[in-house]
Design an enzyme around this catalytic site. Structure first.
Site, PDB file in Angstrom:
ATOM      1  N   LYS A 157       0.855  -1.186   0.000  1.00  0.00           N
ATOM      2  CA  LYS A 157       0.000   0.000   0.000  1.00  0.00           C
ATOM      3  C   LYS A 157       0.890   1.235   0.000  1.00  0.00           C
ATOM      4  CE  LYS A 157      -1.813   2.793   2.842  1.00  0.00           C
ATOM      5  NZ  LYS A 157      -1.835   4.021   1.980  1.00  0.00           N
ATOM      6  N   GLU A 232       9.594   1.336  10.989  1.00  0.00           N
ATOM      7  CA  GLU A 232      10.656   2.331  10.797  1.00  0.00           C
ATOM      8  C   GLU A 232       9.974   3.679  10.906  1.00  0.00           C
ATOM      9  OE1 GLU A 232      12.616   5.122   9.793  1.00  0.00           O
ATOM     10  OE2 GLU A 232      12.487   4.506   7.704  1.00  0.00           O
ATOM     11  N   CYS A 264      13.793  10.860   7.521  1.00  0.00           N
ATOM     12  CA  CYS A 264      13.843  10.573   8.955  1.00  0.00           C
ATOM     13  C   CYS A 264      15.272  10.488   9.472  1.00  0.00           C
ATOM     14  CB  CYS A 264      13.080   9.297   9.275  1.00  0.00           C
ATOM     15  SG  CYS A 264      13.501   7.903   8.224  1.00  0.00           S
ATOM     16  N   GLU A 356      10.145  16.147  15.215  1.00  0.00           N
ATOM     17  CA  GLU A 356      10.503  15.941  13.815  1.00  0.00           C
ATOM     18  C   GLU A 356       9.708  16.920  12.951  1.00  0.00           C
ATOM     19  OE1 GLU A 356      11.402  12.108  11.080  1.00  0.00           O
ATOM     20  OE2 GLU A 356       9.424  12.161  12.008  1.00  0.00           O
TER      21      GLU A 356
END
Length: 454
Positions: A157, A232, A264, A356
């Site tokens: 997906k 992850e 990331c 982040e």
């Protein structure tokens, strides 16, 4: 409001609609799992050499369409052309590397009394891979290539904003001769197709890459079925620069500007020893001013746009226009543009320094000594990656041992190589991808004891 039945794919550099793709429903996922299970049984029964040969043929087919895939990635994800070519090449390399493991996926013979004991590594069955929008092709391949090599079927997906390269890869897999339904791509909304994949009892494992918040949801939903997950997740990686370092190399702006900071592993927390702080600030100011931001299809462009208006709003929320810092330039007009930025007035405990941002933004923070650097580096809930720069090998070893992160580089900003393991500590995820053990993460270990007693 988005249409629940379709996905509109935008060019993030122009905001033009590239394509409209049907969005998979829960019923579509259920049907795909049924098809995948049948294909997987046939695939696992093939001789290992035949599976390896087909995966290598898939790699060759990707290589033959490298430029097409790269330019499609430029249009749907806003990546620079050079980055997109690398990404398509990484898919090819991952398939080739995984194919090399098919015939080496061996168990063990364990000494026991009264007989022979062996372990057998068997495929899990159907694996669901939920890929992100920041690196749509390579990260999809991180899960897909080793899962197929280990004898599984894969349902991928892709992210809602970047389904086009995934759909093309599925076409190339069929053209290369992979069995029908072995590798299926189901574009769809995360709350519909993604949830259905995670909660389906016929899916043995989920490989998810994305935010920590969504990763927690995936783990929670999968836990009802004791489903295996590899996660992850987010990162807020430190770049620790000691005074004896090569400052120009250590402060290379694309350590945090690559893919417009939508990475990331981006070194977004620049920790500089206070004796060279002002020199570092001056170097960063010059570097940001020189970054070429613009049309990602132009060979000269170094940084493209953010993926979407939603992501642009997220970055603006955390980085207001009046925040003290250093800035480069960005285009005006259509597109999701944000200038390369280094914030210089943030406290170590501020949101910009700890959360982040996922944009072309870093925070510059001073430290006093080795222990202070380690304290700042670990002062975050994340632990994915990071760099440290020093000519003192003893210090490099001490700091590497003390920083809580899954992937560290000394005098380098490199994080990912397909032949070495990748994954995070703390809130950056569970499990490891890539490397020599990647295939075993998609297997069950069966123990068989054979009695030799008369």
């Amino acid at each position: 409001m988005s249409d629940p039945h379709e996905l509109k794919v935008l060019n993030p550099a122009t905001e033009e609609v590239l394509a409209t793709v049907p969005a998979a429903t829960a019923a579509d996922v259920d049907a795909a799992v049924t098809r995948a299970a049948r294909a997987q049984a046939r695939w696992a029964a093939l001789p290992p050499a035949d599976r390896a040969r087909l995966l290598r043929r898939f790699a060759t087919t990707v290589d033959e369409h490298l430029e097409e895939l790269a330019r499609l990635e430029v249009r749907e994800a806003g990546h620079t052309l050079g980055n997109a070519r690398w990404e398509a090449g990484n898919v090819r390399d991952l398939l080739d590397y995984a194919a090399g493991g098919v015939e080496r996926l061996t168990g063990r013979q364990i000494p026991v009394a009264g007989g022979l004991d062996v372990t057998i590594l068997e495929p899990l069955g159907v694996v669901g891979v939920i890929a992100p929008w920041n690196f749509p092709m390579p990260i999809a391949a991180w899960g897909t290539a080793p899962a197929l090599a280990a004898g599984n079927a894969v349902i991928l997906k892709p992210a809602e904003t970047t389904p086009l390269t995934a759909l093309r890869l599925a076409e190339l897999a069929l053209a290369a001769g992979l069995p029908e339904h072995l590798f299926q791509v189901l574009p769809g909304h995360g709350t519909v197709a993604g949830d259905a994949l995670v909660e389906h009892p016929g899916v043995a494992k989920i490989v998810f890459t994305g935010s920590t918040a969504v990763g927690r949801q995936v783990a929670a939903k999968g836990s009802a079925l004791l489903k295996r997950v590899t996660l992850e997740l987010g990162g807020k990686s430190p770049n620790i620069v000691f005074a004896d370092a090569d400052l120009k190399a250590a402060l290379a702006p694309f350590s945090f500007l690559d893919n417009a900071g939508q990475d990331c592993c981006a070194r977004t927390r620049i920790l500089v020893q206070e004796s060279v702080y002002e020199e570092a600030r001056a170097l960063l100011a010059d570097a940001l001013a020189a970054v070429v931001v613009g049309d990602p299809a132009d060979e000269r462009t170094q940084m493209g746009p953010l993926i979407s208006g939603r992501q642009l709003d997220r970055v603006r929320e955390l980085v207001p226009d009046d925040a003290p810092g250093l800035r480069g330039g960005a285009p005006d007009g259509p597109g999701f543009w944000f200038p390369p930025t280094v914030l210089t007035g943030e406290r170590p405990d501020s949101a910009a320094a700890r959360e982040e941002i996922f944009g072309p933004v870093a925070v510059l923070l001073p430290f006093t000594d080795e222990q202070d650097a380690i304290r700042l580096a670990n002062d975050t809930p994340y632990g994915l990656s990071g760099s440290l720069w020093t000519r003192d090998i003893g210090r490099a070893l001490r700091v590497s041992g003390a920083v809580r992160a899954g992937n560290l580089s000394v005098n380098s900003h490199s994080s990912v190589r397909y032949w070495t393991p990748f994954g995070g500590f703390k809130q950056s995820g569970l499990g490891r991808e890539l490397g020599p053990d990647a295939l075993t993460a998609f297997t069950e270990t069966k123990n068989v004891f054979i009695s030799t007693e008369a």
